[in-house]
Design an enzyme around this catalytic site. Structure first.
Site, PDB file in Angstrom:
ATOM      1  N   ASP A  20      -5.766  37.407 -13.694  1.00 11.37           N
ATOM      2  CA  ASP A  20      -6.791  37.508 -12.910  1.00 11.37           C
ATOM      3  C   ASP A  20      -7.397  36.439 -11.246  1.00 11.37           C
ATOM      4  O   ASP A  20      -6.735  35.552 -11.964  1.00 11.37           O
ATOM      5  CB  ASP A  20      -8.348  37.980 -14.028  1.00 11.37           C
ATOM      6  CG  ASP A  20      -8.065  39.080 -14.778  1.00 11.37           C
ATOM      7  OD1 ASP A  20      -7.423  39.877 -14.826  1.00 11.37           O
ATOM      8  OD2 ASP A  20      -9.265  38.421 -14.981  1.00 11.37           O
ATOM      9  N   HIS A  42      -5.213  33.598 -16.228  1.00  8.42           N
ATOM     10  CA  HIS A  42      -5.749  33.258 -15.765  1.00  8.42           C
ATOM     11  C   HIS A  42      -4.658  33.245 -14.004  1.00  8.42           C
ATOM     12  O   HIS A  42      -3.637  32.377 -14.564  1.00  8.42           O
ATOM     13  CB  HIS A  42      -6.892  32.826 -14.879  1.00  8.42           C
ATOM     14  CG  HIS A  42      -8.252  33.411 -15.903  1.00  8.42           C
ATOM     15  ND1 HIS A  42      -8.466  33.033 -17.001  1.00  8.42           N
ATOM     16  CD2 HIS A  42      -8.894  34.073 -14.502  1.00  8.42           C
ATOM     17  CE1 HIS A  42      -9.434  33.760 -17.004  1.00  8.42           C
ATOM     18  NE2 HIS A  42      -9.957  34.332 -15.684  1.00  8.42           N
ATOM     19  N   HIS A  87     -10.773  42.841  -8.182  1.00  2.00           N
ATOM     20  CA  HIS A  87     -11.356  41.409  -8.694  1.00  2.00           C
ATOM     21  C   HIS A  87     -12.302  41.549  -7.874  1.00  2.00           C
ATOM     22  O   HIS A  87     -12.940  40.002  -7.764  1.00  2.00           O
ATOM     23  CB  HIS A  87     -10.293  39.984  -9.517  1.00  2.00           C
ATOM     24  CG  HIS A  87     -10.701  39.692 -10.727  1.00  2.00           C
ATOM     25  ND1 HIS A  87     -11.473  40.602 -11.740  1.00  2.00           N
ATOM     26  CD2 HIS A  87     -11.354  38.681 -10.873  1.00  2.00           C
ATOM     27  CE1 HIS A  87     -12.213  39.836 -12.753  1.00  2.00           C
ATOM     28  NE2 HIS A  87     -12.161  38.192 -11.630  1.00  2.00           N
ATOM     29  N   HIS A 121     -15.658  37.363  -6.262  1.00  2.00           N
ATOM     30  CA  HIS A 121     -15.519  36.784  -7.970  1.00  2.00           C
ATOM     31  C   HIS A 121     -17.507  36.878  -8.132  1.00  2.00           C
ATOM     32  O   HIS A 121     -17.753  35.726  -8.678  1.00  2.00           O
ATOM     33  CB  HIS A 121     -14.899  35.704  -8.596  1.00  2.00           C
ATOM     34  CG  HIS A 121     -14.930  35.888  -9.579  1.00  2.00           C
ATOM     35  ND1 HIS A 121     -15.598  35.104 -10.567  1.00  2.00           N
ATOM     36  CD2 HIS A 121     -13.377  36.094 -10.593  1.00  2.00           C
ATOM     37  CE1 HIS A 121     -15.398  35.361 -11.474  1.00  2.00           C
ATOM     38  NE2 HIS A 121     -13.793  35.734 -11.807  1.00  2.00           N
TER      39      HIS A 121
END
Length: 302
Positions: free
Chosen positions: A125, A270, A176, A180
């Site tokens: 991510d 990540h 995503h 964020h």
């Protein structure tokens, strides 16, 4: 911040094997407004100009990418038509309404891929990030495996060549959001902006939009499921959280993956949002260990 966990005070139809869609259900996570992706769920039942692309406005400043003090992708100027972007049912075979494949509105994200047999899915991510994504790609390339990269629109716009490299290597690019944010705190139009703008920039760069998305912090709500479906995307969460955003040490990340390994597992890691050197080092260790144990590392079919 907890990158894909709630704070403490916190693709078309699914195109993997048809059996997965028909048989797989996930642990009940959905509530009236919120769905939280848990750390370890109960056992589940069987070439664009970034300035032109723009992005949604931030509701409370840019969100950090991986820790309370880490700076995340920056939101840029709002796209006035993002709300209308691709908000039409996707079609599988032309315009014949009898063959139209509409992405269903889920009530919870998929947690795992049980129809894939003794396989696991690795996901990354927050990127792409030129400091860490290239090393992740080198490791995956060395072992000839594919993974999923859930990218933030702002990062994709800023690092377009790196996004192309991800796709050229055969990895799945997911959505995503742009900046964020904590999705349940957003209005419906803001959620459309965050998801729509990211799908738009990915399609401009790669030629096709994302078919999967993941909510930041694992925080989903009814509106996000509805808008994700309108954009032709399926929601995917995870079963193994490496907690790498905490920088717990390479060995601890490796242990979490190997201890949680099971058929159909989805691993959350990540490749951006902070110092991801431990994440890269851990991948270098646990990936060959998983392969030696007989696991296939795969991705959903597109």
């Amino acid at each position: 911040m907890e990158k894909d966990q709630m704070p403490r005070s916190r693709r078309s139809v699914l195109r993997i094997a048809a059996a997965c869609v028909g048989a797989a259900t996930v642990a009940p996570l959905f509530s009236t407004e919120w769905t939280r992706t848990p750390n370890r769920p109960e056992a589940p039942v069987a070439a664009a100009d970034p300035k032109a692309a723009g992005g949604p406005a931030s509701a409370g400043g840019p969100q950090g990418a991986a820790g309370p003090q880490a700076a995340g992708p920056q939101a840029s100027a709002r796209v006035t038509n993002a709300s209308a972007y691709r908000l039409q049912p996707m079609t599988a075979f032309g315009s014949n309404p009898l063959t139209r494949a509409v992405t269903p509105v889920r009530k919870e994200p998929f947690l795992n891929m049980p129809a894939l047999g003794r396989s696991m899915v690795l996901t990354f991510d927050d990127g792409p990030d030129p400091r860490y994504t290239p090393d992740v790609l080198k490791i995956l390339r060395k072992h000839d495996v594919r993974a999923m990269f859930f990218v933030c629109g702002g990062m994709a716009a800023d690092h377009q060549d790196l996004l192309r490299e991800i796709a050229d290597d055969g990895h799945v690019v997911g959505n995503h959001t742009w900046s964020h944010p904590l999705v349940p705190k957003l209005s419906k139009s803001r959620i459309r902006d965050e998801l729509g703008s990211t799908s738009e920039i990915v399609e401009k760069i790669l030629g096709s939009p994302p078919l999967w998305y993941r909510a930041p912090y694992g925080a989903w709500n009814k509106r996000s499921f509805e808008i994700g479906a309108e954009l032709g995307m399926e929601p995917l969460a995870w079963t193994i959280d490496t907690l790498d955003w905490r920088e717990p040490g390479t060995g601890e990340i490796v242990s979490r993956v190997l201890d949680g390994a099971e058929p159909g597992a989805v691993v959350l890691s990540h490749d951006a949002g902070g110092d991801r050197s431990q994440s890269v080092a851990a991948l270098r260790r646990y990936l060959p260990a998983l392969l030696r144990s007989g696991y296939r590392i795969t991705v959903p079919l597109r």
